[in-house]
Design a protein around this motif. Structure first.
Motif, PDB file in Angstrom:
ATOM      1  N   TYR A 278       0.449  -1.113  -0.367  1.00  0.00           N
ATOM      2  CA  TYR A 278      -0.208   0.057   0.156  1.00  0.00           C
ATOM      3  C   TYR A 278       0.758   1.781   0.177  1.00  0.00           C
ATOM      4  O   TYR A 278       1.070   2.393  -0.240  1.00  0.00           O
TER       5      TYR A 278
ATOM      6  N   ARG B 235      -4.952   3.588  -2.512  1.00  0.00           N
ATOM      7  CA  ARG B 235      -5.462   2.979  -1.404  1.00  0.00           C
ATOM      8  C   ARG B 235      -7.276   2.697  -1.933  1.00  0.00           C
ATOM      9  O   ARG B 235      -7.287   2.282  -0.814  1.00  0.00           O
TER      10      ARG B 235
ATOM     11  N   GLY C 191      -8.311  -2.954   0.350  1.00  0.00           N
ATOM     12  CA  GLY C 191      -8.924  -2.408   1.401  1.00  0.00           C
ATOM     13  C   GLY C 191      -7.753  -3.375   2.407  1.00  0.00           C
ATOM     14  O   GLY C 191      -7.276  -4.425   2.471  1.00  0.00           O
ATOM     15  N   ILE C 192      -7.702  -2.397   3.791  1.00  0.00           N
ATOM     16  CA  ILE C 192      -6.141  -3.147   4.818  1.00  0.00           C
ATOM     17  C   ILE C 192      -7.005  -2.941   6.328  1.00  0.00           C
ATOM     18  O   ILE C 192      -7.878  -2.632   6.989  1.00  0.00           O
ATOM     19  N   VAL C 193      -7.096  -3.825   6.088  1.00  0.00           N
ATOM     20  CA  VAL C 193      -7.471  -4.495   8.003  1.00  0.00           C
ATOM     21  C   VAL C 193      -6.819  -5.230   8.816  1.00  0.00           C
ATOM     22  O   VAL C 193      -4.816  -5.552   8.595  1.00  0.00           O
TER      23      VAL C 193
ATOM     24  N   ARG D 178     -15.377  -2.186   6.613  1.00  0.00           N
ATOM     25  CA  ARG D 178     -14.740  -0.915   6.191  1.00  0.00           C
ATOM     26  C   ARG D 178     -14.079  -1.083   5.150  1.00  0.00           C
ATOM     27  O   ARG D 178     -14.524  -0.526   3.996  1.00  0.00           O
ATOM     28  N   ALA D 179     -13.436  -2.499   5.098  1.00  0.00           N
ATOM     29  CA  ALA D 179     -12.051  -2.450   4.404  1.00  0.00           C
ATOM     30  C   ALA D 179     -13.137  -2.895   2.728  1.00  0.00           C
ATOM     31  O   ALA D 179     -12.820  -2.756   1.532  1.00  0.00           O
TER      32      ALA D 179
ATOM     33  N   ILE E  26      -7.628  -7.047  -0.396  1.00  0.00           N
ATOM     34  CA  ILE E  26      -8.072  -7.120   0.948  1.00  0.00           C
ATOM     35  C   ILE E  26      -6.470  -7.393   1.072  1.00  0.00           C
ATOM     36  O   ILE E  26      -5.689  -8.654   0.880  1.00  0.00           O
TER      37      ILE E  26
END
Length: 230
Positions: free
Chosen positions: A48, A77, A81-83, A149-150, A158
């Protein structure tokens, strides 16, 4: 979709990974495994573009580390999706508003926000909790909100950094099931984890970091756990 070409990665000027070459295709689910501190998070940061390689190239979703300007990283970005392990939810906003905020900052039309938020919450089984505050939810539920949210921006990939690190084994398996369902929609899912038991129960393509290198591995039921592919 994702590639590392002769990439050297460092963090705070300390070499972490050297001469990384790998490709992840559209629709894959991939584990990145290794001990805590081995460089799993560094690898995701490169994807990312929180960091750029010291040498070589990293590319994802049509963006290359060698050509992408800093002002365009935000556009990348929005496709991801970033978790995170610690959820990183806004505690002063409801579950609904945590997701809606992500869409508002990208100027999504108000008429689309409610449907997008509720659909994402439905996918993780939390539509009923839309008006709850995050701290009123269990850890597993908070991580499901983070996954929603992602998902709400319909990402092409993701990236999950130790998404079960703060959860008990049963809840960890539940979180993994949600990530697998998302992957079945054709979304790339990359999971960095040191939980070998989780991977053993739900095998998929696995890349192991050892020393300053990363290579394809296969799971073994022997006490050694993983063994590199020849």
């Amino acid at each position: 979709m994702i590639s590392f070409i002769n990439a050297d990665l460092e963090l705070d000027r300390q070499p972490i990974l050297t001469d990384i070459n790998l490709t992840i295709d559209r629709g894959e689910l991939v584990y990145i495994v290794g001990k805590s501190g081995s460089g799993k998070s560094t690898l995701l940061k490169a994807l990312y573009m929180d960091i750029k390689p010291r040498r070589g190239e990293v590319s994802i979703a049509g963006y290359s580390s060698s050509t992408t300007k800093r002002r365009h990283i935000a556009h990348l970005r929005r496709k991801l999706g970033i978790v995170f392990q610690d959820f990183r939810l806004l505690h002063d906003r409801s579950v609904y508003d945590n997701l809606a905020f992500v869409l508002k900052v990208t100027n999504t039309r108000q008429s689309l926000i409610r449907d997008s938020v509720m659909q994402a919450l439905e996918e993780v089984g939390l539509a009923h909790a839309a008006r709850q505050m995050p701290l009123n939810l269990s850890g597993g539920e908070q991580q499901r909100v983070a996954i929603a949210r992602a998902l709400v921006r319909e990402p092409v990939a993701i990236l999950a950094d130790e998404p079960t690190g703060n959860l008990d084994p049963d809840t960890s398996l539940e979180i993994l099931e949600y990530l697998k369902k998302i992957n079945q929609k054709g979304i790339v899912v990359v999971i960095a984890t040191h939980d070998y038991e989780l991977v053993r129960h739900h095998p998929a393509r696995t890349l192991q970091i050892s020393g300053d290198t990363i290579r394809e591995t296969t799971f073994s039921n022997s006490p050694a756990g993983y063994r590199p592919l020849p």
